[in-house]
Each structure stands twice: as C-alpha cells, then as structure tokens.
Design a protein around this motif. Structure first.
Motif, PDB file in Angstrom:
ATOM      1  N   LYS A 194       0.816  -1.218   0.000  1.00 46.18           N
ATOM      2  CA  LYS A 194       0.000   0.000   0.000  1.00 46.18           C
ATOM      3  C   LYS A 194       0.849   1.267   0.000  1.00 46.18           C
ATOM      4  O   LYS A 194       0.328   2.366  -0.218  1.00 46.18           O
ATOM      5  N   SER A 195       2.138   1.131   0.249  1.00 48.06           N
ATOM      6  CA  SER A 195       3.059   2.269   0.284  1.00 48.06           C
ATOM      7  C   SER A 195       3.780   2.373  -1.061  1.00 48.06           C
ATOM      8  O   SER A 195       4.458   1.420  -1.473  1.00 48.06           O
ATOM      9  N   PRO A 196       3.662   3.507  -1.756  1.00 47.24           N
ATOM     10  CA  PRO A 196       4.292   3.628  -3.080  1.00 47.24           C
ATOM     11  C   PRO A 196       5.792   3.323  -3.090  1.00 47.24           C
ATOM     12  O   PRO A 196       6.270   2.610  -3.976  1.00 47.24           O
ATOM     13  N   GLY A 197       6.534   3.808  -2.119  1.00 50.94           N
ATOM     14  CA  GLY A 197       7.979   3.567  -2.096  1.00 50.94           C
ATOM     15  C   GLY A 197       8.339   2.117  -1.854  1.00 50.94           C
ATOM     16  O   GLY A 197       9.218   1.561  -2.526  1.00 50.94           O
ATOM     17  N   HIS A 198       7.649   1.483  -0.906  1.00 51.33           N
ATOM     18  CA  HIS A 198       7.915   0.077  -0.610  1.00 51.33           C
ATOM     19  C   HIS A 198       7.491  -0.806  -1.786  1.00 51.33           C
ATOM     20  O   HIS A 198       8.193  -1.745  -2.164  1.00 51.33           O
ATOM     21  N   ARG A 199       6.325  -0.485  -2.342  1.00 47.00           N
ATOM     22  CA  ARG A 199       5.837  -1.247  -3.496  1.00 47.00           C
ATOM     23  C   ARG A 199       6.820  -1.136  -4.664  1.00 47.00           C
ATOM     24  O   ARG A 199       7.068  -2.110  -5.380  1.00 47.00           O
ATOM     25  N   ALA A 200       7.384   0.070  -4.865  1.00 46.51           N
ATOM     26  CA  ALA A 200       8.344   0.277  -5.957  1.00 46.51           C
ATOM     27  C   ALA A 200       9.551  -0.655  -5.800  1.00 46.51           C
ATOM     28  O   ALA A 200      10.034  -1.215  -6.793  1.00 46.51           O
ATOM     29  N   ASN A 201      10.048  -0.840  -4.576  1.00 48.15           N
ATOM     30  CA  ASN A 201      11.160  -1.771  -4.361  1.00 48.15           C
ATOM     31  C   ASN A 201      10.748  -3.195  -4.700  1.00 48.15           C
ATOM     32  O   ASN A 201      11.477  -3.922  -5.381  1.00 48.15           O
ATOM     33  N   ILE A 202       9.578  -3.612  -4.218  1.00 44.86           N
ATOM     34  CA  ILE A 202       9.113  -4.978  -4.472  1.00 44.86           C
ATOM     35  C   ILE A 202       8.948  -5.231  -5.965  1.00 44.86           C
ATOM     36  O   ILE A 202       9.283  -6.310  -6.464  1.00 44.86           O
ATOM     37  N   MET A 203       8.462  -4.240  -6.687  1.00 43.50           N
ATOM     38  CA  MET A 203       8.149  -4.418  -8.112  1.00 43.50           C
ATOM     39  C   MET A 203       9.261  -3.965  -9.057  1.00 43.50           C
ATOM     40  O   MET A 203       9.086  -4.013 -10.271  1.00 43.50           O
ATOM     41  N   ASP A 204      10.382  -3.544  -8.542  1.00 41.30           N
ATOM     42  CA  ASP A 204      11.465  -3.053  -9.407  1.00 41.30           C
ATOM     43  C   ASP A 204      12.032  -4.209 -10.234  1.00 41.30           C
ATOM     44  O   ASP A 204      12.600  -5.155  -9.686  1.00 41.30           O
ATOM     45  N   PRO A 205      11.901  -4.141 -11.568  1.00 37.81           N
ATOM     46  CA  PRO A 205      12.383  -5.244 -12.406  1.00 37.81           C
ATOM     47  C   PRO A 205      13.908  -5.356 -12.440  1.00 37.81           C
ATOM     48  O   PRO A 205      14.437  -6.389 -12.844  1.00 37.81           O
ATOM     49  N   ALA A 206      14.616  -4.327 -11.994  1.00 33.78           N
ATOM     50  CA  ALA A 206      16.077  -4.386 -11.983  1.00 33.78           C
ATOM     51  C   ALA A 206      16.602  -5.325 -10.898  1.00 33.78           C
ATOM     52  O   ALA A 206      17.672  -5.910 -11.039  1.00 33.78           O
ATOM     53  N   PHE A 207      15.851  -5.484  -9.823  1.00 31.67           N
ATOM     54  CA  PHE A 207      16.323  -6.324  -8.728  1.00 31.67           C
ATOM     55  C   PHE A 207      16.268  -7.797  -9.104  1.00 31.67           C
ATOM     56  O   PHE A 207      15.310  -8.259  -9.723  1.00 31.67           O
ATOM     57  N   THR A 208      17.335  -8.521  -8.708  1.00 32.71           N
ATOM     58  CA  THR A 208      17.448  -9.945  -9.031  1.00 32.71           C
ATOM     59  C   THR A 208      17.596 -10.822  -7.788  1.00 32.71           C
ATOM     60  O   THR A 208      17.382 -12.027  -7.853  1.00 32.71           O
ATOM     61  N   GLU A 209      17.985 -10.226  -6.653  1.00 36.91           N
ATOM     62  CA  GLU A 209      18.231 -10.998  -5.437  1.00 36.91           C
ATOM     63  C   GLU A 209      17.588 -10.303  -4.240  1.00 36.91           C
ATOM     64  O   GLU A 209      17.359  -9.095  -4.267  1.00 36.91           O
ATOM     65  N   ILE A 210      17.333 -11.106  -3.204  1.00 39.78           N
ATOM     66  CA  ILE A 210      16.709 -10.568  -2.003  1.00 39.78           C
ATOM     67  C   ILE A 210      17.285 -11.248  -0.766  1.00 39.78           C
ATOM     68  O   ILE A 210      17.634 -12.430  -0.790  1.00 39.78           O
ATOM     69  N   GLY A 211      17.383 -10.464   0.292  1.00 36.69           N
ATOM     70  CA  GLY A 211      17.674 -10.983   1.625  1.00 36.69           C
ATOM     71  C   GLY A 211      16.496 -10.622   2.503  1.00 36.69           C
ATOM     72  O   GLY A 211      15.939  -9.528   2.376  1.00 36.69           O
ATOM     73  N   THR A 212      16.077 -11.519   3.363  1.00 35.70           N
ATOM     74  CA  THR A 212      14.883 -11.276   4.166  1.00 35.70           C
ATOM     75  C   THR A 212      15.120 -11.617   5.625  1.00 35.70           C
ATOM     76  O   THR A 212      15.981 -12.428   5.962  1.00 35.70           O
TER      77      THR A 212
END
Length: 165
Positions: free
Chosen positions: A125-143
């Motif tokens: 629901k947050s534009p900035g957080h959503r942008a990170n989740i949906m950024d097609p440039a990202f390939t890896e994640i740490g959680t």
C-alpha cells in the motif's frame, strides 16, 4: 602367520574405515559450523521464506521474475531486524553495509506489525515500498522476520534487502 596377517589386514581395514569415517564426520561438522556462522540468523527459515514468498508472489502477479535468495543479504537483513526489535523502532540501515561488493543497485524495505502478512500488505500500500518490491532491476533478495515484544505487544520486524548485480 596367515591368520595374523589376515587379522592385521582386517584391523587395518576397520581402522582405515573408522579413520575415513572420522575424517568425513569432522568435515561435515566443520562445514555445518562454518555455514551456521555464515547464515546464523535469529529469523527462522520459515519466516524468512514467508517474507520472500510474499514478495515473489506479488512480483509474479505483476508478471515479474522471482528474486533469488542471497544468504549475505539474509544476514544483513536479520541483523537490522534484530536492531529494530531491540529498540522497538523501525529505521533504515546504511544499504551498502553488509551487502556483497558486486551490487549495482540496492533497496530496502523495513516494517513492523502483528504478522508477516500484515507487514507485507502495508508494504504494497506504500508507493515507495511497493516500488522496491516491483522493481524489475532487482534480481536478489535478503529477508528477515524477527519477533519481539514492544510496549506489551507481540510484533514482528521485517526487513527486505533488494539487490541488482
């Protein structure tokens, strides 16, 4: 003499097998200990998996590729989630601290809530957080998902660290 020779060979074979077994066992213990040091996180594997699965589910619904898990980023995320839990306050880390050196782009989402799902819903629901989740440039994640008690309430502090190489 033949009997003694046979007995000696059997003992040697048993001793050799025992030694090989001990060497293999020592190697397994050493690898397990080393990997525990590398991946030692307070977040459970199931909670880390849930955070990553929710991100990848959201990305799949948008037609984006899944992010690969990165152990180094998991450790970074977990340490930051623990810090936030310990002070009962969310804040961002210095992104490059603890990240692999081969990054081209980094992003981070931090949040806290009653459940991992609730925090993920808030991210979307947050534009900035959503942008990170949906950024097609990202390939890896740490959680990370670290649980604590803040002001009398059970809370989970989640961190998502995104990386493009």
């Amino acid at each position: 003499m033949t009997y003694e020779g046979t007995t000696t060979q059997v003992r040697t074979a048993r001793t050799g097998r025992a030694r090989r077994l001990l060497v293999v066992l020592a190697a397994v213990v050493a690898v397990a200990s080393f990997s525990t040091v590398l991946t030692s996180c307070e977040s459970t594997a199931a909670d880390r998996w849930q955070v990553a699965a929710l991100v990848n589910q959201s990305r799949a619904q948008a037609g984006l590729r899944q992010l690969r898990s990165n152990v180094t980023l998991d450790v970074k995320a977990d340490k930051w989630a623990q810090r936030m839990r310990n002070v009962c306050q969310i804040s961002h880390s210095r992104l490059a601290d603890g990240a692999p050196s081969n990054w081209r782009k980094l992003g981070e989402n931090v949040g806290e809530g009653a459940t991992i799902q609730a925090v993920h819903t808030a991210y979307l629901k947050s534009p900035g957080h959503r942008a990170n989740i949906m950024d097609p440039a990202f390939t890896e994640i740490g959680t990370a998902a670290v649980w604590g008690n803040c002001k009398g309430w059970k809370r989970v502090f989640t961190v998502q660290v995104f990386m493009a190489t």
